[in-house]
Design an enzyme around this catalytic site. Structure first.
Site, PDB file in Angstrom:
ATOM      1  N   ASP A 251       0.860  -1.189   0.000  1.00  0.00           N
ATOM      2  CA  ASP A 251       0.000   0.000   0.000  1.00  0.00           C
ATOM      3  C   ASP A 251       0.895   1.239   0.000  1.00  0.00           C
ATOM      4  O   ASP A 251       2.027   1.178  -0.464  1.00  0.00           O
ATOM      5  CB  ASP A 251      -0.959  -0.023   1.190  1.00  0.00           C
ATOM      6  CG  ASP A 251      -2.298   0.640   0.878  1.00  0.00           C
ATOM      7  OD1 ASP A 251      -2.286   1.810   0.446  1.00  0.00           O
ATOM      8  OD2 ASP A 251      -3.354   0.002   1.054  1.00  0.00           O
ATOM      9  N   HIS A 274       2.028   2.105  -3.202  1.00  0.00           N
ATOM     10  CA  HIS A 274       1.101   3.061  -3.818  1.00  0.00           C
ATOM     11  C   HIS A 274       1.602   4.496  -3.738  1.00  0.00           C
ATOM     12  O   HIS A 274       0.829   5.425  -3.926  1.00  0.00           O
ATOM     13  CB  HIS A 274      -0.276   2.947  -3.161  1.00  0.00           C
ATOM     14  CG  HIS A 274      -0.945   1.623  -3.381  1.00  0.00           C
ATOM     15  ND1 HIS A 274      -2.171   1.299  -2.834  1.00  0.00           N
ATOM     16  CD2 HIS A 274      -0.551   0.531  -4.087  1.00  0.00           C
ATOM     17  CE1 HIS A 274      -2.509   0.070  -3.189  1.00  0.00           C
ATOM     18  NE2 HIS A 274      -1.538  -0.420  -3.943  1.00  0.00           N
TER      19      HIS A 274
END
Length: 431
Positions: A251, A274
């Site tokens: 993430d 991310h």
């Protein structure tokens, strides 16, 4: 050789002073005086978790022993000194969910992790407990967690039952414990340790209105496919410094939540993951307050996003005073992206007249490659525009030879200075 052993050896040599020459003897005396004066200036007391019953075999639960050691460290004060809680090297300690509470009498506590701390594998360990946390530090000032050791969340049991990746699995869950949580920890730091495979977010700095927290020289890793394993999440915090670190997870490398100000991120290697994200913000329709965010000298390799701001339309408030500077992108899907229309399912949220105001965002000295055609996405609300955006010296190319990249904008107002590629798509500049 430790400090105590050095002193003992010097004393042994001094005991044989007759056999020493005058110069050698004087040198030994000088060294001993220096060492002793150093101890007087900075007193310290080491509390080893092994002395309280901790077992370093990786199978016996050592939570109670760690808490006993912590209680001693926290409850006693050394005048002008430092309390040290030692997790010794070459040992692996299993800890169940545990909270290290303050306030403490000691003005400074060093939590020295030289060995390895591991989590229970089975999520069943958390039955009847708060599933959101594993290791928590609450209300401790002057806390310095450091050392060459490792904190391993062994999160695959949680990943295998995550609703994000297994939505049709009976009993799937969106909950999972954060590896380390810092709540109301003033003037504290986390440095030199390695955090691995957290069940969910690796480190959550939740300072609740206090300030001054440093994350320095840490390595945070988890598989690219591990759900919600943000490297560092910050919320309700101010004066936070993240620097000189390597973060690669499933993430965000760093995510910045609501009620944050004066966040400084520098010299970080991000990927996989991310990217560095401000948000998501305003999901509950709350009033967002995020300002003075500085992201400087960061490299992104193979990430989904680079410099990202994401807000929900139902939110209110503002994000302002943000600078992304000296960033390098290596095959990143969305190097620059603002999304004021963030939604769990893209395009599924209806358009609203509310939104979080995004203003005064600077992108300066950014370069590298995009793995998609659109390298700059400024997807702003049609009702609450993005204003005061500035692109300065931005050079983005395609990671695919022979391909071009482009920009896309909705209700984005700003200006460009110097060479900016791909060409910006701003509306007329608006302060």
């Amino acid at each position: 050789m430790g400090l105590g052993k050095i002193k003992r050896e010097l004393l042994r040599v001094l005991s044989k002073e007759v056999a020493l020459g005058a110069t050698c003897f004087a040198f030994v005396v000088l060294m001993l005086r220096l060492l002793c004066s150093d101890v007087v200036a900075v007193k310290s007391e080491v509390v080893d978790v092994l002395d309280f019953g901790a077992v370093g075999d990786g199978t016996v639960d050592s939570s109670e022993a760690f808490l006993k050691a912590w209680d001693l460290v926290c409850s006693r004060e050394i005048e002008n000194g430092v309390r040290i809680m030692l997790v010794p090297e070459n040992q692996t300690f299993l800890l169940h969910p545990v909270t290290f509470n303050g306030p403490c009498k000691a003005k400074e506590i060093k939590f020295l992790i030289m060995g390895r701390i591991i989590s229970p594998i089975s999520p069943k360990t958390w039955e009847g407990l708060d599933q959101g946390k594993w290791l928590m530090f609450r209300g401790v000032s002057g806390l310095k967690i450091k050392g060459g050791g490792e904190i391993n969340g062994r999160g695959w049991g949680w990943w295998n039952q995550s609703c994000r990746y297994h939505p049709h699995l009976e009993g799937c869950t969106s909950l999972a414990p954060t590896a380390m949580i810092f709540e109301s920890c003033k003037t504290s730091s986390l440095s030199q340790v390695r955090l691995v495979n957290s069940s969910q977010t690796h480190t959550h700095v939740l300072i609740s209105g206090t300030n001054d927290f440093i994350v320095d020289d840490v390595v945070i890793t988890a598989p690219e496919t591990s759900p919600n394993t943000d490297g560092i999440h910050i919320s309700s915090a101010s004066n936070i410094f993240i620097r000189n670190s390597i973060i690669g997870t499933g993430d965000d490398c760093v995510s910045i939540g609501d009620h944050t100000t004066n966040i400084h991120i520098s010299h970080v290697r991000c990927g996989p993951g991310h990217g560095i994200s401000i948000g998501s913000l305003g999901r509950a329709g709350n009033f967002v307050q995020v300002r003075n965010i500085r992201v400087n000298t960061v490299s992104f390799k193979g990430t989904t996003n680079g410099a990202r701001i994401k807000t929900w339309q139902v939110g209110k408030g503002y994000v302002r005073g943000v600078t992304f500077e000296n960033l390098f992108f290596d095959s990143v899907k969305n190097p620059i992206i603002i999304d004021q229309n963030y939604c769990n399912v893209r395009g599924a949220c209806r358009e609203l007249e509310t939104g979080v105001k995004v203003r005064d965002v600077v992108y300066k000295n950014l370069q590298g490659t995009s793995s998609t055609e659109v390298a700059i996405t400024l997807n702003c609300s049609r009702s609450v525009s993005c204003t005061g955006l500035l692109l300065q010296s931005v050079l983005l190319k395609s990671s695919v030879t022979g391909k071009n990249v482009s920009s896309t904008c909705i209700n984005a107002h700003g200006a460009a200075i110097g060479v900016v590629q791909p060409a910006p798509c701003f509306q007329d500049f608006d302060h």
